[in-house]
Every structure is written in C-alpha cells, then in structure tokens.
Design a protein around this motif. Sequence first.
Motif, PDB file in Angstrom:
ATOM      1  N   ILE A  68       0.865  -1.185   0.000  1.00 13.84           N
ATOM      2  CA  ILE A  68       0.000   0.000   0.000  1.00 13.84           C
ATOM      3  C   ILE A  68       0.898   1.231   0.000  1.00 13.84           C
ATOM      4  CG2 ILE A  68      -1.826   1.266   1.232  1.00 13.84           C
ATOM      5  CD1 ILE A  68      -2.714  -1.538   0.276  1.00 13.84           C
ATOM      6  N   PHE A  69       0.697   2.144  -0.951  1.00 16.46           N
ATOM      7  CA  PHE A  69       1.519   3.352  -0.986  1.00 16.46           C
ATOM      8  C   PHE A  69       1.195   4.224   0.219  1.00 16.46           C
ATOM      9  CE2 PHE A  69       1.444   2.129  -5.522  1.00 16.46           C
ATOM     10  CZ  PHE A  69       2.805   1.880  -5.640  1.00 16.46           C
ATOM     11  N   GLU A  82      -4.782  -2.052   7.859  1.00 13.53           N
ATOM     12  CA  GLU A  82      -6.017  -1.942   7.077  1.00 13.53           C
ATOM     13  C   GLU A  82      -6.724  -0.590   7.205  1.00 13.53           C
ATOM     14  OE1 GLU A  82      -8.156  -5.383   8.378  1.00 13.53           O
ATOM     15  OE2 GLU A  82      -6.950  -6.746   7.159  1.00 13.53           O
ATOM     16  N   VAL A  83      -6.264   0.257   8.112  1.00 12.03           N
ATOM     17  CA  VAL A  83      -6.932   1.539   8.350  1.00 12.03           C
ATOM     18  C   VAL A  83      -6.663   2.516   7.195  1.00 12.03           C
ATOM     19  CG1 VAL A  83      -7.062   3.563   9.864  1.00 12.03           C
ATOM     20  CG2 VAL A  83      -6.782   1.284  10.855  1.00 12.03           C
ATOM     21  N   LEU A 130      -3.599   2.983  -1.945  1.00 12.78           N
ATOM     22  CA  LEU A 130      -2.803   3.835  -1.068  1.00 12.78           C
ATOM     23  C   LEU A 130      -3.644   4.158   0.166  1.00 12.78           C
ATOM     24  CD1 LEU A 130      -2.769   7.471  -2.530  1.00 12.78           C
ATOM     25  CD2 LEU A 130      -4.589   5.824  -2.893  1.00 12.78           C
ATOM     26  N   TYR A 131      -3.021   4.873   1.127  1.00 11.27           N
ATOM     27  CA  TYR A 131      -3.786   5.301   2.296  1.00 11.27           C
ATOM     28  C   TYR A 131      -4.482   6.624   2.002  1.00 11.27           C
ATOM     29  CZ  TYR A 131      -1.779   1.608   5.111  1.00 11.27           C
ATOM     30  OH  TYR A 131      -1.437   0.373   5.609  1.00 11.27           O
ATOM     31  N   ASP A 132      -5.668   6.794   2.599  1.00 13.01           N
ATOM     32  CA  ASP A 132      -6.384   8.049   2.396  1.00 13.01           C
ATOM     33  C   ASP A 132      -5.646   9.191   3.099  1.00 13.01           C
ATOM     34  OD1 ASP A 132      -7.088   7.857   5.128  1.00 13.01           O
ATOM     35  OD2 ASP A 132      -9.116   7.130   4.711  1.00 13.01           O
ATOM     36  N   VAL A 134       3.307  -2.463   4.590  1.00 14.09           N
ATOM     37  CA  VAL A 134       2.860  -3.861   4.517  1.00 14.09           C
ATOM     38  C   VAL A 134       2.633  -4.373   5.944  1.00 14.09           C
ATOM     39  CG1 VAL A 134       4.063  -4.357   2.332  1.00 14.09           C
ATOM     40  CG2 VAL A 134       5.234  -4.754   4.500  1.00 14.09           C
ATOM     41  N   PRO A 135       1.873  -5.459   6.089  1.00  9.41           N
ATOM     42  CA  PRO A 135       1.669  -6.001   7.436  1.00  9.41           C
ATOM     43  C   PRO A 135       2.965  -6.602   7.987  1.00  9.41           C
ATOM     44  CG  PRO A 135       0.075  -6.909   5.869  1.00  9.41           C
ATOM     45  CD  PRO A 135       1.124  -6.211   5.074  1.00  9.41           C
TER      46      PRO A 135
END
Length: 199
Positions: free
Chosen positions: A72-73, A123-124, A139-141, A96-97
């Motif tokens: 996830i970016f 996951e948030v 990506l993340y918000d 990453v997890p």
Amino acid sequence: MDEIWKEIEDIATENGGFIKTSQIEKIGISRQKIKKYVDEGALEVIKKGLYAIANDVPDEYVKIQMQSTKVIFSYGAALFLWDMSDRVPHQIDVTVPQGTNMTRIKNRNENLRFHYVTKDLYEVGITQTTSPQGGTVWLYDKERCICDLIRDKEKTEMQLYSQAIKEYFKGKPNYRKLLKYGKMFDIEDKIRTYMEVLT
C-alpha cells in the motif's frame, strides 16, 4: 518482430503495459515462446507469470503493486499521489503487514522503502486513486497519511511534513475521520492541537 509478437503487444496495450502468462497462453502462444522473448530481452519479467514489454515504460506505481497485493503506498509516495507534496519521490514508501516476506519485491525494486505495521493498523484507511500515468493504485487516504506523519514526525523531512499538513488543512479536511484514526493510533490529542492551530 513477428505476428505472434504483435499479438503480445496488443495484449499489453489493453492491460496498461502488462501481460500475464495466462493471457498469452489463451491465444495459443507456448511458454517456450514466452521464454524466448524473455531471453532475447523483448519481455521483462515483473514477477512469476507477469511480464511487460521491455522497452516500454509501464506505470511504475502499478508495476510495484502488481508484484504484491500487500503493498500500500504511504508516506511520501501517498502524499505525492494525493497532490499534498510537489516532490516526486526517489524512494517510494510502501506499508505492509508485519511478518510479510518482501524479499523478492525488495530485490526487484531498490527504490522501495518499507514500513511494517500490525495487521489491524495496516487496514486503516486503504483506498484507491489514479497514478500520474493513469493506472489505479492502492494507497492510504489523506487522513491516514496525516496520522502517519504526526506519529513519525521525527523521522520525516520537515519540508515534506509542513507542506502536507498545510495542504490537508487548507483543503476539505474530514475531522471526524481524522479524530477516529487519531484515537486508533493514540495521537488524538496531537490532532486536536493541529485542528485548533490550523483551522
């Protein structure tokens, strides 16, 4: 190149510059032929079963994510994708997890900087946007990006930090979501301080 190559190029054009082994085999092209194109330097291996035309420049962000669904970016890369930073990242931040084996993707992409978080925090705020070349990427918000910056302020370059915070608060901030995330990351008080100062 031959007629078979033209068919492979057509598949790549329809799929944002990428070709899967299954797509090539579907039109009757053997794995031996695929290997021949790889050995000749015409096809580039992105990961097992995934290729790109060697001289083309496929979407870098899509190319990275096609190597792992876990990537996830985040941080500077996400800020750039959200137009909250005008700096094109030389090192692309991904989250990453914890416990995910990223050895293969690290070996293929020296420009990646990995951040590891627990699965519940990983996951948030995951969402999608369009990359500069038009591909769809995860990506993340913006609210998650702001929380990550505040949590890791000491490790973040000051100019990047300041620009991102200013851009977020002068835009359309989602205070409810920001405070919700702040509670999860145990930085709610810091976020409230920023809200008082910048709004």
